[in-house]
Design a protein around this motif. Sequence first.
Motif, PDB file in Angstrom:
ATOM      1  N   ASN A 211     106.890  56.814 136.797  1.00 59.12           N
ATOM      2  CA  ASN A 211     107.674  57.225 135.627  1.00 59.12           C
ATOM      3  C   ASN A 211     108.760  56.203 135.304  1.00 59.12           C
ATOM      4  N   VAL A 212     109.347  55.622 136.355  1.00 55.25           N
ATOM      5  CA  VAL A 212     110.341  54.567 136.142  1.00 55.25           C
ATOM      6  C   VAL A 212     109.681  53.365 135.485  1.00 55.25           C
ATOM      7  N   ALA A 213     108.510  52.979 135.999  1.00 59.48           N
ATOM      8  CA  ALA A 213     107.791  51.840 135.434  1.00 59.48           C
ATOM      9  C   ALA A 213     107.407  52.097 133.979  1.00 59.48           C
ATOM     10  N   ALA A 214     106.982  53.319 133.675  1.00 57.85           N
ATOM     11  CA  ALA A 214     106.549  53.640 132.315  1.00 57.85           C
ATOM     12  C   ALA A 214     107.698  53.554 131.316  1.00 57.85           C
ATOM     13  N   GLY A 215     108.935  53.814 131.775  1.00 58.52           N
ATOM     14  CA  GLY A 215     110.076  53.793 130.868  1.00 58.52           C
ATOM     15  C   GLY A 215     110.719  52.439 130.686  1.00 58.52           C
ATOM     16  N   ALA A 216     110.236  51.435 131.417  1.00 59.87           N
ATOM     17  CA  ALA A 216     110.816  50.090 131.314  1.00 59.87           C
ATOM     18  C   ALA A 216     110.182  49.331 130.148  1.00 59.87           C
ATOM     19  N   ASP A 217     110.841  48.270 129.724  1.00 64.64           N
ATOM     20  CA  ASP A 217     110.311  47.442 128.631  1.00 64.64           C
ATOM     21  C   ASP A 217     109.098  46.639 129.078  1.00 64.64           C
ATOM     22  N   GLY A 218     109.101  46.259 130.349  1.00 64.40           N
ATOM     23  CA  GLY A 218     107.980  45.519 130.923  1.00 64.40           C
ATOM     24  C   GLY A 218     107.696  46.029 132.311  1.00 64.40           C
ATOM     25  N   HIS A 219     106.472  45.794 132.789  1.00 61.08           N
ATOM     26  CA  HIS A 219     106.085  46.297 134.103  1.00 61.08           C
ATOM     27  C   HIS A 219     105.227  45.249 134.802  1.00 61.08           C
ATOM     28  N   ALA A 220     105.672  44.857 135.986  1.00 55.95           N
ATOM     29  CA  ALA A 220     104.908  43.942 136.825  1.00 55.95           C
ATOM     30  C   ALA A 220     104.646  44.617 138.160  1.00 55.95           C
ATOM     31  N   THR A 221     103.557  44.240 138.824  1.00 55.93           N
ATOM     32  CA  THR A 221     103.258  44.758 140.154  1.00 55.93           C
ATOM     33  C   THR A 221     103.254  43.607 141.146  1.00 55.93           C
ATOM     34  N   MET A 222     103.578  43.939 142.406  1.00 58.21           N
ATOM     35  CA  MET A 222     103.515  42.953 143.472  1.00 58.21           C
ATOM     36  C   MET A 222     102.605  43.470 144.585  1.00 58.21           C
ATOM     37  N   ASP A 223     101.854  42.550 145.155  1.00 57.11           N
ATOM     38  CA  ASP A 223     101.002  42.858 146.296  1.00 57.11           C
ATOM     39  C   ASP A 223     100.880  41.601 147.145  1.00 57.11           C
ATOM     40  N   GLU A 224     101.247  41.732 148.420  1.00 59.46           N
ATOM     41  CA  GLU A 224     101.232  40.589 149.340  1.00 59.46           C
ATOM     42  C   GLU A 224     101.993  39.398 148.771  1.00 59.46           C
ATOM     43  N   GLY A 225     103.125  39.701 148.129  1.00 60.62           N
ATOM     44  CA  GLY A 225     104.015  38.660 147.642  1.00 60.62           C
ATOM     45  C   GLY A 225     103.686  38.095 146.279  1.00 60.62           C
ATOM     46  N   ARG A 226     102.531  38.461 145.744  1.00 57.93           N
ATOM     47  CA  ARG A 226     102.108  37.905 144.455  1.00 57.93           C
ATOM     48  C   ARG A 226     102.367  38.892 143.325  1.00 57.93           C
ATOM     49  N   LEU A 227     102.831  38.351 142.211  1.00 59.24           N
ATOM     50  CA  LEU A 227     103.188  39.185 141.061  1.00 59.24           C
ATOM     51  C   LEU A 227     102.124  39.081 139.974  1.00 59.24           C
ATOM     52  N   SER A 228     101.774  40.221 139.401  1.00 56.28           N
ATOM     53  CA  SER A 228     100.881  40.250 138.240  1.00 56.28           C
ATOM     54  C   SER A 228     101.455  41.210 137.219  1.00 56.28           C
ATOM     55  N   TRP A 229     101.076  41.018 135.981  1.00 60.77           N
ATOM     56  CA  TRP A 229     101.667  41.771 134.879  1.00 60.77           C
ATOM     57  C   TRP A 229     100.779  42.932 134.464  1.00 60.77           C
ATOM     58  N   GLU A 230     101.411  44.107 134.378  1.00 52.96           N
ATOM     59  CA  GLU A 230     100.768  45.272 133.771  1.00 52.96           C
ATOM     60  C   GLU A 230     101.132  45.353 132.293  1.00 52.96           C
ATOM     61  N   ARG A 231     102.379  45.011 131.994  1.00 50.99           N
ATOM     62  CA  ARG A 231     102.890  45.039 130.623  1.00 50.99           C
ATOM     63  C   ARG A 231     103.990  44.001 130.506  1.00 50.99           C
ATOM     64  N   ARG A 232     103.731  42.933 129.792  1.00 53.57           N
ATOM     65  CA  ARG A 232     104.698  41.851 129.683  1.00 53.57           C
ATOM     66  C   ARG A 232     105.865  42.237 128.796  1.00 53.57           C
ATOM     67  N   LEU A 233     107.002  41.612 129.077  1.00 52.42           N
ATOM     68  CA  LEU A 233     108.190  41.793 128.236  1.00 52.42           C
ATOM     69  C   LEU A 233     107.962  41.119 126.883  1.00 52.42           C
TER      70      LEU A 233
END
Length: 233
Positions: A211-233
């Motif tokens: 819910n916090v992620a859904a309310g942000a302007d952008g959303h990125a995920t991290m896994d094993e130190g690497r970042l990928s974008w779900e929703r870019r700013l």
Amino acid sequence: MITVTNLSVAYGEVLAVADVSLRVPPGCVLAVSGPSGAGKSSLLWAIAGAVRASSGTVEVDGLTITDRPAAAAHGVVLIPQGNGLARVLTARENLSMPLLADRALTAVLARRDEDDDEEREHTLDTIDGTIEKALKDVGLEDSGDHLVEELSGGEQQRVAVARGLAQQGRAILADESTSELDSTNRERVLELLRREADRGAAVIIATHDPNVAAGADGHATMDEGRLSWERRL
């Protein structure tokens, strides 16, 4: 503006943040989610200058961040996971510490004498007003004189948020700052972080909460130190 370029953080042989790049403009909120141990906290602490990067750079409004004192002086505020409060102090005293430190540092950098009684009284009155407003904003206006150890886990987390808000930073880095809150106070804190963005701060929230992620302007995920974008700013 927070600008992270090819940032990596390693603890010995463990790579916690792996070649991460991102930009968060003023007025924007970025949520970074992912499992425990994914590197979210290490990313925020590196941006705050509290963890040394193995490679890459962090800039806030054009200033390269190399250590925590420089970052704090430049208005980079870290709201740490686990709250980071001094348990032997009251809630109000915990809020006052960074504000008084910032006042002293400003005086030193300006080579200004702090012995002007009238100016000192005005500054302390301003700090007191800022503290009271921050405590009221998180719903703890009646708990300022309570020792941290007398507060519940959720109340301690709100004190930590209030301490961050009181500093009115250029960049706000909130590390799991809603994890121990009920739904009402979670919404309250998210609204306050949004207000900081509306004031012109760049805000990054590390979270497990969708819910916090859904309310942000952008959303990125991290896994094993690497970042990928779900929703870019």
